[in-house]
Design a protein around this motif. Structure first.
Motif, PDB file in Angstrom:
ATOM      1  N   PHE A   1      31.580  38.813  40.750  1.00 52.44           N
ATOM      2  CA  PHE A   1      30.682  39.066  39.626  1.00 52.44           C
ATOM      3  C   PHE A   1      31.231  40.072  38.619  1.00 52.44           C
ATOM      4  O   PHE A   1      30.946  39.969  37.425  1.00 52.44           O
ATOM      5  CB  PHE A   1      29.317  39.546  40.139  1.00 52.44           C
ATOM      6  CG  PHE A   1      28.554  38.482  40.877  1.00 52.44           C
ATOM      7  CD1 PHE A   1      27.927  37.455  40.196  1.00 52.44           C
ATOM      8  CD2 PHE A   1      28.472  38.508  42.260  1.00 52.44           C
ATOM      9  CE1 PHE A   1      27.221  36.468  40.872  1.00 52.44           C
ATOM     10  CE2 PHE A   1      27.764  37.528  42.944  1.00 52.44           C
ATOM     11  CZ  PHE A   1      27.140  36.505  42.248  1.00 52.44           C
ATOM     12  N   LYS A   2      31.999  41.058  39.074  1.00 50.82           N
ATOM     13  CA  LYS A   2      32.516  42.084  38.171  1.00 50.82           C
ATOM     14  C   LYS A   2      33.874  41.708  37.586  1.00 50.82           C
ATOM     15  O   LYS A   2      34.136  41.917  36.395  1.00 50.82           O
ATOM     16  CB  LYS A   2      32.614  43.429  38.902  1.00 50.82           C
ATOM     17  CG  LYS A   2      31.270  44.065  39.221  1.00 50.82           C
ATOM     18  CD  LYS A   2      30.571  44.527  37.949  1.00 50.82           C
ATOM     19  CE  LYS A   2      29.286  45.281  38.266  1.00 50.82           C
ATOM     20  NZ  LYS A   2      28.614  45.743  37.028  1.00 50.82           N
ATOM     21  N   LEU A   3      34.750  41.178  38.454  1.00 43.71           N
ATOM     22  CA  LEU A   3      36.086  40.814  37.992  1.00 43.71           C
ATOM     23  C   LEU A   3      36.201  39.350  37.615  1.00 43.71           C
ATOM     24  O   LEU A   3      37.224  38.917  37.084  1.00 43.71           O
ATOM     25  CB  LEU A   3      37.131  41.164  39.069  1.00 43.71           C
ATOM     26  CG  LEU A   3      37.192  42.634  39.492  1.00 43.71           C
ATOM     27  CD1 LEU A   3      38.274  42.839  40.537  1.00 43.71           C
ATOM     28  CD2 LEU A   3      37.436  43.547  38.296  1.00 43.71           C
ATOM     29  N   ASP A   4      35.150  38.577  37.918  1.00 42.61           N
ATOM     30  CA  ASP A   4      35.075  37.167  37.518  1.00 42.61           C
ATOM     31  C   ASP A   4      36.213  36.332  38.110  1.00 42.61           C
ATOM     32  O   ASP A   4      36.804  35.483  37.452  1.00 42.61           O
ATOM     33  CB  ASP A   4      35.083  37.046  35.993  1.00 42.61           C
ATOM     34  CG  ASP A   4      34.543  35.696  35.523  1.00 42.61           C
ATOM     35  OD1 ASP A   4      33.650  35.154  36.192  1.00 42.61           O
ATOM     36  OD2 ASP A   4      35.036  35.187  34.498  1.00 42.61           O
ATOM     37  N   TRP A   5      36.489  36.549  39.391  1.00 41.55           N
ATOM     38  CA  TRP A   5      37.531  35.773  40.059  1.00 41.55           C
ATOM     39  C   TRP A   5      36.902  34.527  40.676  1.00 41.55           C
ATOM     40  O   TRP A   5      35.918  34.600  41.400  1.00 41.55           O
ATOM     41  CB  TRP A   5      38.216  36.607  41.141  1.00 41.55           C
ATOM     42  CG  TRP A   5      39.161  37.637  40.584  1.00 41.55           C
ATOM     43  CD1 TRP A   5      38.895  38.530  39.586  1.00 41.55           C
ATOM     44  CD2 TRP A   5      40.501  37.876  40.996  1.00 41.55           C
ATOM     45  NE1 TRP A   5      39.984  39.325  39.360  1.00 41.55           N
ATOM     46  CE2 TRP A   5      40.993  38.947  40.217  1.00 41.55           C
ATOM     47  CE3 TRP A   5      41.332  37.318  41.958  1.00 41.55           C
ATOM     48  CZ2 TRP A   5      42.270  39.448  40.361  1.00 41.55           C
ATOM     49  CZ3 TRP A   5      42.609  37.831  42.115  1.00 41.55           C
ATOM     50  CH2 TRP A   5      43.079  38.881  41.315  1.00 41.55           C
ATOM     51  N   ARG A   6      37.534  33.376  40.421  1.00 42.94           N
ATOM     52  CA  ARG A   6      37.031  32.102  40.943  1.00 42.94           C
ATOM     53  C   ARG A   6      38.136  31.258  41.559  1.00 42.94           C
ATOM     54  O   ARG A   6      37.873  30.196  42.102  1.00 42.94           O
ATOM     55  CB  ARG A   6      36.387  31.280  39.811  1.00 42.94           C
ATOM     56  CG  ARG A   6      35.246  31.953  39.057  1.00 42.94           C
ATOM     57  CD  ARG A   6      33.990  32.033  39.908  1.00 42.94           C
ATOM     58  NE  ARG A   6      32.829  32.465  39.138  1.00 42.94           N
ATOM     59  CZ  ARG A   6      32.519  33.723  38.896  1.00 42.94           C
ATOM     60  NH1 ARG A   6      33.312  34.685  39.348  1.00 42.94           N
ATOM     61  NH2 ARG A   6      31.430  34.050  38.205  1.00 42.94           N
TER      62      ARG A   6
END
Length: 353
Positions: A163-168
């Motif tokens: 959610f904070k670093l937006d890693w997917r």
């Protein structure tokens, strides 16, 4: 010129960490021996309740009279250097200290926080074991309680990444980025718990320090080549403290790492694997850790369903001890494997980048 400056930052902080840890080790050692911070007896029962006479025979002279909280040296040194450099950088106007500061939100907040949080859990477990609290073997926090706390730490880390670093995505060497979406969260938790389970590697003088030293060096190298200089500096600081720990932990050990060190190292390593987007090569870089966990799982499953053992003793390093290998031979050979695997894993991780 920039590359040289970054290298000086990483290696300079590594050297500073090593020197600082060496300097304050006598204070830590005197404190541990003064308060007799060691187990009062040798483990004679496995987690599954079965007796372990062979283990007790091999370790009757090594488990007692040697403090088991030497891991404090590693995380306190790392935290101390991080805090000192960050504070001085904040009080001065740019210049040397600003460049030396490696505390950054997107690179080192999470590994530092994880290192300290898990180490504090390990410290509590070590204190419980030393003073005979708890019900597991010779004392300590129950395994399920430790696992629950580590799972909470892992969930916080997974939330931060997602959610904070937006890693997917995760990077697969030779393939590229592979989108996993929400599966990133359970993968993160699973990897951290797996590495936490590898804490069992801390069983022979010098073994854990060498294995984790190689792993942190590898991920520090990956971070450096990816341009994550602050993360590489964090790895360097941790490595410097690990090397200082090894100075006193090689046979005969002045103190053991204990859970107060191993918990923080395993969980911080998991965070570094994800921050460098190189979790795919973790089984290579951490091959000794993976083998240790696998041997324990195989032994437990075989004893439960086949009613016989696969290894003389699990985890794997104790099996070789039981075969007659001197402890120092087990340690040195596992070190060699760890260093070769770290170099190979780092090379594979950088494919296509």
């Amino acid at each position: 010129m920039i590359m040289a400056g970054n290298a000086i930052k990483v290696f300079g902080l590594l050297a500073a960490s090593f020197i600082l840890a060496l300097l304050w080790t006598p204070l830590l050692t005197r404190w541990m021996y003064r308060h007799k911070l060691w187990r009062k007896d040798v483990r004679t029962t496995a987690p599954d309740g079965t007796k372990t006479p062979l283990f007790a025979a091999l370790h009757k002279d090594r488990e007692t009279r040697v403090p088991r909280m030497g891991g404090i040296l590693i995380w306190v040194t790392a935290l101390g250097i991080a805090g000192m450099v960050w504070l001085i950088a904040g009080l001065t106007d740019g210049g040397f200290w600003d460049k030396a500061n490696f505390v950054s939100r997107n690179q080192t907040w999470l590994p530092l926080a994880t290192l300290v949080a898990a180490s504090l859990l390990g410290l509590a477990d070590d204190l419980a074991a030393v003073f005979g609290k708890g019900k597991y073997v010779a004392g300590g926090i129950k395994f399920r309680h430790r696992l629950l706390i580590i799972a909470v730490i892992a969930l916080v880390g997974a939330w931060w990444f997602y959610f904070k670093l937006d890693w997917r995505t995760i990077y697969l060497p030779g393939w590229g980025d592979f989108y996993i979406g929400l599966w990133y969260i359970p993968l993160f938790v699973a990897v951290m718990i797996l590495l936490f389970s590898s804490s069992i590697v801390d069983g022979i003088d010098g073994l854990a320090g060498g294995v984790f030293g190689a792993a942190f060096a590898a991920y520090g190298g990956i971070a450096f080549f990816r341009g994550q200089v602050d993360l590489a500096a964090f790895a360097g600081v941790a490595l410097g403290a690990i090397l200082a720990f090894l100075w006193f932990n090689i046979p005969p050990a002045r103190f053991y790492m204990g859970e107060s060190g191993i918990f923080g190292l395993t969980t911080a390593l998991a965070v570094m694997a994800f921050l460098t987007d190189s979790v795919a090569v973790l089984p290579i870089i951490g091959i000794v850790l993976m083998a240790e966990v696998a041997s324990d799982i195989i032994q437990f499953a075989s004893k439960r369903w086949r009613r016989k053992k696969v290894f003389l003793i699990a985890p794997l390093h104790h099996h070789f001890e039981a075969m007659g290998w001197p402890p120092h031979k087990v340690t040195m050979r596992f070190w060699v494997i760890s260093v070769v695997a770290a170099i190979l894993g780092m090379a594979v991780a950088l494919i296509g980048r």
